[in-house]
Scaffold this active site. Sequence first.
Site, short mmCIF file in Angstrom:
data_model
loop_
_atom_site.label_atom_id
_atom_site.label_comp_id
_atom_site.label_asym_id
_atom_site.label_seq_id
_atom_site.Cartn_x
_atom_site.Cartn_y
_atom_site.Cartn_z
N HIS A 120 35.99 39.12 46.87
CA HIS A 120 34.72 38.81 47.27
C HIS A 120 34.53 37.05 47.84
O HIS A 120 33.47 36.91 48.29
CB HIS A 120 33.86 38.83 46.28
CG HIS A 120 33.54 37.85 44.98
ND1 HIS A 120 34.32 38.12 43.65
CD2 HIS A 120 33.30 36.64 45.01
CE1 HIS A 120 33.93 37.05 43.15
NE2 HIS A 120 33.34 36.23 43.72
N ASP A 149 39.20 43.27 43.43
CA ASP A 149 38.56 41.93 43.65
C ASP A 149 39.47 40.81 43.59
O ASP A 149 39.44 39.55 43.01
CB ASP A 149 37.38 41.76 42.56
CG ASP A 149 36.43 40.49 43.23
OD1 ASP A 149 36.65 40.11 44.51
OD2 ASP A 149 35.70 40.01 42.44
N GLY A 228 31.04 29.62 43.45
CA GLY A 228 31.86 28.59 44.11
C GLY A 228 32.92 28.49 43.35
O GLY A 228 34.26 28.02 43.76
N ASN A 229 33.07 28.70 41.97
CA ASN A 229 34.12 28.81 41.20
C ASN A 229 35.00 30.01 41.20
O ASN A 229 35.99 30.21 41.03
CB ASN A 229 33.85 28.65 39.53
CG ASN A 229 33.78 27.40 38.93
OD1 ASN A 229 32.36 26.85 38.66
ND2 ASN A 229 34.70 26.82 39.02
N SER A 230 34.51 31.02 41.94
CA SER A 230 35.20 32.25 41.96
C SER A 230 36.56 31.97 42.33
O SER A 230 36.52 31.34 43.72
CB SER A 230 34.22 33.31 42.80
OG SER A 230 33.36 33.94 41.97
N GLY A 286 44.42 62.04 37.13
CA GLY A 286 43.30 62.77 36.98
C GLY A 286 42.79 62.86 35.22
O GLY A 286 42.29 63.75 34.70
N VAL A 287 42.74 61.67 34.69
CA VAL A 287 42.27 61.42 33.47
C VAL A 287 41.37 60.09 33.45
O VAL A 287 41.54 59.30 34.43
CB VAL A 287 43.61 61.05 32.60
CG1 VAL A 287 44.67 62.61 32.35
CG2 VAL A 287 44.39 59.98 32.91
#
Length: 515
Positions: A120, A149, A228-230, A286-287
């Site tokens: 992001h 992400d 901004g820390n992301s 499929g679980v």
Amino acid sequence: MNDRNAVWKGPAVWTLALGLVLGGLGTASVQTGKHSSPPVVAKYPAPKAVVESTSTSTAPTSLRSLDEQYAALAERVSPAVVTIKVEGTAQGMFGDQVKSGGEGSGVIFRPDGYIVTNDHVAGGMAKVTVVLQDGREFPGKVIRAPEMDIAVVKIEANDLPSLPFGNSDTVKPGQAAMAIGAPFGLENSVTIGHVSATKRINQIPDPRSGSVRIYWDVVQTDAPINMGNSGGPLVNIDGEVIGINSSIQSATGNGSGIGFAISSNQARMLAESLIEKGKITRSFMGVRPEDMKPYQRKELGLEGGAYLAQVTSDGPGAMAGLKTGDVVTKVEDVAVATQTDLRNAMLKYAPGTKVTVEYVRSGKPGSAEVALTKVPESERPTIPQVPDDLRSRIPMPKEFDFGQKAPENDDVPPMGRARLGVQIESVTNDNRKQYSIPSGASGAVVTSVEPGTPAAKAGIQPGDVIEQIGDRKVASASALREAMSDVKWGDKKAVRYSRFNGNSRQSVTLDVVFR
């Protein structure tokens, strides 16, 4: 994996200004040649105890040592933390394309120019610039894993300072943690706190794309992180990365002492795969796995495992004999202690691979040969509209412009792409049962409708299946998003949807004005 049943938990979570501090003032005399100015006399005399005290106050040796160690840690790790500046366009919250740009953070993963950050922060941007701590700037090429992400940014540089990624499985609540990054664009900022919890699971809206990202394994910290820390690192006292700062829980959008970082084990695995393969490919078993509760582990005599809360009836797992209630302990050579381990195994083994799955059922061990497949379209994560009150749960890079919502005055439509005002998902076995949708029906299933939107005005309700917009057929949630991509505010489009009740079907076609 079957991820669609993940639920919102807790208060809003936000995916991740200059102040001036004056030192204390005291008395002094200033030498000027051979003369000196008279001493400065305080208007109000100091308390008697202070005046009479002649002892020199010093910090305890242990505190001074701790202070020096924190400073040394910050000095050691900061050169490997970068600022990432981005420019481009993105889809606004309300479907329109808007100019966007700002700053986030990242950490140098390898000395040959590979940097780990959040998707992001850098994903989908036209221009990405990496600023090193020494001031050098490099254009960056982004390799993305949007669903998780995580992104890797490659710059043409060598012999860069990098940080080792620690084992997040050994991280414990109460341990010290330090976050480094560029909150509010303030580069090379350091905050200190502790690990508050581990193995958290969050669903967090991304206002820039209108998507919801699912975080399966995050470290919670009280080290302050802000917008901004992301993408920056959360490190331990040994200078090892234990997480990539990604989101906060806050009522205001600013750090309130509850932050989340994608675990270092998860980030490292994804980064290595992106560097090696250039993409992330997820297989389908499929679980739907969940972590076991302590009492469940005790009852079964197990130290860990992934509890299968749901096994899709026609999925690869069910075909191989897996059942709801089984506890998976190993997939091929991957030991499974938590649900995250099982999910990560779907990233390690490609579709078409046959894997041996070891499990415990009613206290007895068993195994199954599962032929993994590609993730069906109906099982892919959908992108619902982000509610207004959750629009900023992600600490986005500073200065993003999210566009505008339709004004209350219907005579003045906004610019850009319009939105229908619904949350949707593709038709699945689960929602067929929930909304009585027959096996032959396909389209985008409406799960909620926002009041006052074109969908609400058209009478669309949860459970309705949207089948066509204009002249474009809608066979899935992604097809509806694509059909809406060129619809602008003020347009009028024929919308066809069906509503099911038992064995009856009511199909409606009406003109919808997007205003």
